[in-house]
Design a protein around this motif. Structure first.
Motif, PDB file in Angstrom:
ATOM      1  N   THR A 122      -1.431  -8.150  -8.477  1.00  0.00           N
ATOM      2  CA  THR A 122      -1.764  -7.052  -9.373  1.00  0.00           C
ATOM      3  C   THR A 122      -1.933  -5.781  -8.558  1.00  0.00           C
ATOM      4  N   ARG A 123      -1.108  -4.799  -8.847  1.00  0.00           N
ATOM      5  CA  ARG A 123      -1.143  -3.566  -8.064  1.00  0.00           C
ATOM      6  C   ARG A 123      -0.913  -2.369  -8.977  1.00  0.00           C
ATOM      7  N   PRO A 124      -1.411  -1.213  -8.615  1.00  0.00           N
ATOM      8  CA  PRO A 124      -1.274  -0.041  -9.472  1.00  0.00           C
ATOM      9  C   PRO A 124       0.159   0.477  -9.513  1.00  0.00           C
ATOM     10  N   GLU A 125       0.452   1.250 -10.517  1.00  0.00           N
ATOM     11  CA  GLU A 125       1.761   1.891 -10.609  1.00  0.00           C
ATOM     12  C   GLU A 125       1.949   2.818  -9.408  1.00  0.00           C
ATOM     13  N   GLY A 126       3.119   2.753  -8.806  1.00  0.00           N
ATOM     14  CA  GLY A 126       3.392   3.596  -7.647  1.00  0.00           C
ATOM     15  C   GLY A 126       3.012   2.968  -6.323  1.00  0.00           C
ATOM     16  N   ALA A 127       2.515   1.722  -6.337  1.00  0.00           N
ATOM     17  CA  ALA A 127       2.193   1.045  -5.071  1.00  0.00           C
ATOM     18  C   ALA A 127       3.465   0.846  -4.259  1.00  0.00           C
ATOM     19  N   VAL A 128       3.339   0.962  -2.951  1.00  0.00           N
ATOM     20  CA  VAL A 128       4.489   0.918  -2.054  1.00  0.00           C
ATOM     21  C   VAL A 128       4.388  -0.335  -1.185  1.00  0.00           C
ATOM     22  N   PRO A 129       5.453  -1.141  -1.078  1.00  0.00           N
ATOM     23  CA  PRO A 129       5.404  -2.306  -0.192  1.00  0.00           C
ATOM     24  C   PRO A 129       5.290  -1.864   1.265  1.00  0.00           C
ATOM     25  N   LEU A 130       4.557  -2.625   2.055  1.00  0.00           N
ATOM     26  CA  LEU A 130       4.375  -2.299   3.462  1.00  0.00           C
ATOM     27  C   LEU A 130       5.413  -3.043   4.300  1.00  0.00           C
ATOM     28  N   ALA A 131       6.264  -2.300   4.970  1.00  0.00           N
ATOM     29  CA  ALA A 131       7.253  -2.862   5.904  1.00  0.00           C
ATOM     30  C   ALA A 131       8.090  -3.977   5.265  1.00  0.00           C
ATOM     31  N   GLY A 132       8.400  -3.799   3.980  1.00  0.00           N
ATOM     32  CA  GLY A 132       9.232  -4.766   3.299  1.00  0.00           C
ATOM     33  C   GLY A 132       8.554  -6.073   2.970  1.00  0.00           C
ATOM     34  N   ARG A 133       7.255  -6.111   3.065  1.00  0.00           N
ATOM     35  CA  ARG A 133       6.509  -7.342   2.802  1.00  0.00           C
ATOM     36  C   ARG A 133       6.190  -7.445   1.321  1.00  0.00           C
ATOM     37  N   SER A 134       6.467  -8.584   0.722  1.00  0.00           N
ATOM     38  CA  SER A 134       6.164  -8.768  -0.696  1.00  0.00           C
ATOM     39  C   SER A 134       4.665  -8.926  -0.942  1.00  0.00           C
ATOM     40  N   SER A 135       3.926  -9.331   0.081  1.00  0.00           N
ATOM     41  CA  SER A 135       2.512  -9.643  -0.097  1.00  0.00           C
ATOM     42  C   SER A 135       1.579  -8.495   0.250  1.00  0.00           C
ATOM     43  N   MET A 144     -14.381  -0.968  25.180  1.00  0.00           N
ATOM     44  CA  MET A 144     -14.567  -1.782  23.992  1.00  0.00           C
ATOM     45  C   MET A 144     -14.456  -0.926  22.735  1.00  0.00           C
ATOM     46  N   GLU A 145     -15.037   0.258  22.744  1.00  0.00           N
ATOM     47  CA  GLU A 145     -14.962   1.119  21.561  1.00  0.00           C
ATOM     48  C   GLU A 145     -13.536   1.598  21.314  1.00  0.00           C
ATOM     49  N   HIS A 146     -12.793   1.882  22.389  1.00  0.00           N
ATOM     50  CA  HIS A 146     -11.373   2.222  22.208  1.00  0.00           C
ATOM     51  C   HIS A 146     -10.636   1.081  21.518  1.00  0.00           C
ATOM     52  N   ASN A 147     -10.870  -0.135  21.984  1.00  0.00           N
ATOM     53  CA  ASN A 147     -10.208  -1.298  21.383  1.00  0.00           C
ATOM     54  C   ASN A 147     -10.544  -1.418  19.899  1.00  0.00           C
ATOM     55  N   LEU A 148     -11.814  -1.273  19.561  1.00  0.00           N
ATOM     56  CA  LEU A 148     -12.231  -1.420  18.169  1.00  0.00           C
ATOM     57  C   LEU A 148     -11.647  -0.310  17.297  1.00  0.00           C
ATOM     58  N   THR A 149     -11.573   0.900  17.826  1.00  0.00           N
ATOM     59  CA  THR A 149     -10.972   2.003  17.071  1.00  0.00           C
ATOM     60  C   THR A 149      -9.501   1.717  16.778  1.00  0.00           C
ATOM     61  N   LEU A 150      -8.775   1.223  17.762  1.00  0.00           N
ATOM     62  CA  LEU A 150      -7.369   0.880  17.560  1.00  0.00           C
ATOM     63  C   LEU A 150      -7.216  -0.245  16.536  1.00  0.00           C
ATOM     64  N   LEU A 151      -8.084  -1.247  16.619  1.00  0.00           N
ATOM     65  CA  LEU A 151      -7.990  -2.371  15.693  1.00  0.00           C
ATOM     66  C   LEU A 151      -8.279  -1.925  14.261  1.00  0.00           C
ATOM     67  N   ARG A 152      -9.230  -1.008  14.088  1.00  0.00           N
ATOM     68  CA  ARG A 152      -9.527  -0.510  12.737  1.00  0.00           C
ATOM     69  C   ARG A 152      -8.350   0.303  12.176  1.00  0.00           C
ATOM     70  N   GLY A 153      -7.609   0.942  13.046  1.00  0.00           N
ATOM     71  CA  GLY A 153      -6.539   1.836  12.592  1.00  0.00           C
ATOM     72  C   GLY A 153      -5.139   1.294  12.781  1.00  0.00           C
ATOM     73  N   LEU A 154      -4.994  -0.025  12.972  1.00  0.00           N
ATOM     74  CA  LEU A 154      -3.696  -0.613  13.315  1.00  0.00           C
ATOM     75  C   LEU A 154      -2.568  -0.228  12.361  1.00  0.00           C
ATOM     76  N   SER A 155      -2.866  -0.104  11.077  1.00  0.00           N
ATOM     77  CA  SER A 155      -1.781   0.138  10.125  1.00  0.00           C
ATOM     78  C   SER A 155      -1.094   1.484  10.351  1.00  0.00           C
ATOM     79  N   LEU A 156      -1.732   2.386  11.093  1.00  0.00           N
ATOM     80  CA  LEU A 156      -1.084   3.652  11.420  1.00  0.00           C
ATOM     81  C   LEU A 156       0.267   3.434  12.086  1.00  0.00           C
ATOM     82  N   PHE A 157       0.366   2.409  12.923  1.00  0.00           N
ATOM     83  CA  PHE A 157       1.560   2.215  13.752  1.00  0.00           C
ATOM     84  C   PHE A 157       2.786   1.782  12.947  1.00  0.00           C
ATOM     85  N   HIS A 158       2.601   1.409  11.672  1.00  0.00           N
ATOM     86  CA  HIS A 158       3.772   1.144  10.830  1.00  0.00           C
ATOM     87  C   HIS A 158       4.605   2.408  10.645  1.00  0.00           C
TER      88      HIS A 158
END
Length: 332
Positions: free
Chosen positions: A13-26, A252-266
């Motif tokens: 269930t997704r809103p109108e206009g939702a965009v698939p991420l990197a061709g993933r159906s899920s 450690m904080e650099h690592n956590l910041t990157l992990l929180r923002g991983l989807s940016l790299f798509h």
């Protein structure tokens, strides 16, 4: 410059206009976090982002080394070194290395990453002749015994040449193709996929007080620059994987910041590889002093990465990770 980080969600269930991420159906997104170096982040509907950006975020990634990038893939780590931080010396010799690779394949690894030079913090430089002597016999043995995809973890062009001839099919460079100027042309000529990782400094010195203006955006800009450079040399973008380099010149904080923002790299239009297995920050947060006791924490972070659309997990504990991924997929 503006940066667009998709707010990744899942479910039918997704809103109108939702965009698939990197061709993933899920996986999909209906909003992005708009980031810049000059102001606070803010949310924006996906329908308002530039068409080129939306395309980069949404199009289906091509297979890498024969592996489907619409499904999570597990890369098994095979260090044929005497001094790697977690498993140094355990896989010395082609016969032992091959047996370990076949065991990881049986456990569910779809690609084996063979490394002949330790890149742990403080590691010394290894001459290419020694690295070749460690890796080529192992890769030849694995290639003779299995059709599994093999990656060579190296910074050096001559090592890549020799190991590609031995049966490797992907070059994984922890320096992001900055260490040896001849390595990128080798990849282009061979037509093989590559993984571009970010690291601040050399392994020998990278953990000596690393600093960034904005670690998430600085790493993104580096990877964007290197992907463009590889394209200009002749490596197709659909054969490039990116890796933010968790633990390589980061606190450690650099690592956590990157992990929180991983989807940016798509936004780079490339599959993302995440390598967090048994790393020091997992031990610190999880209270596991010994590297081989960090599988639970490694898996937890890996699954968090998959929830942001990461395509490849690079791990030591293959069986445990594969089981966790299968249950994660079933529940979702």
């Amino acid at each position: 410059m503006m940066y667009y980080r998709p707010i990744v969600q899942h479910g039918e269930t997704r809103p109108e206009g939702a965009v698939p991420l990197a061709g993933r159906s899920s996986l999909w997104f209906s909003d992005v976090e708009l980031l810049s170096r000059d102001g606070p982040p803010r949310l924006m509907p996906a329908g308002l982002i530039p068409e080129e950006v939306r395309h980069r975020l949404s199009f289906r990634r091509a297979a890498i080394a024969g592996l489907d990038m619409t499904q999570p893939q597990v890369m098994g780590i095979l260090n044929v070194t005497p001094d790697s931080f977690s498993d140094g010396g355990r896989h010395a010799g082609a016969e032992v290395a091959c047996a370990a690779a076949l065991r990881m394949v049986e456990e569910g690894a779809s690609i084996i990453d063979v490394g002949g030079e330790s890149t742990r913090p403080g590691a010394d430089f290894i001459p290419e002749e020694e690295e070749i002597a460690r890796t080529v016999p192992a890769i030849e043995a694995i290639s003779a015994a299995s059709s599994v995809a093999i990656s060579i973890d190296t910074r050096k062009a001559q090592v890549a040449v020799e190991t590609l001839e031995a049966g490797a099919g992907l070059i994984n460079d922890v320096s992001g193709f900055t260490f040896d100027a001849a390595l990128a042309p080798v990849a282009a000529q061979a037509g093989v996929p590559v993984c571009v990782m970010h690291a601040q400094g050399d392994p020998a010195t990278m953990q000596a007080d690393p600093s960034y203006d904005n670690v998430l955006l600085d790493v993104y800009d580096f990877l964007a620059q290197q992907v463009d450079r590889l394209e200009a040399i002749g490596v197709l973008r659909d054969r490039i994987v990116v890796d933010p380099g968790i633990g390589f010149g980061k606190t450690m904080e650099h690592n956590l910041t990157l992990l929180r923002g991983l989807s940016l790299f798509h936004g780079l239009g490339c599959p993302i590889l995440l390598g967090v297995s048994r790393k020091g920050f997992i031990g610190k947060i999880g209270g596991a002093a010994q590297a081989d006791q960090r599988a639970p924490g490694s898996i937890a972070v890996g699954l968090a990465g998959l929830a942001q659309g990461v395509q490849i997990l690079r791990v030591h504990d293959v069986a445990e990770t594969v089981q966790a991924v299968r249950l994660w997929q079933a529940v979702r």
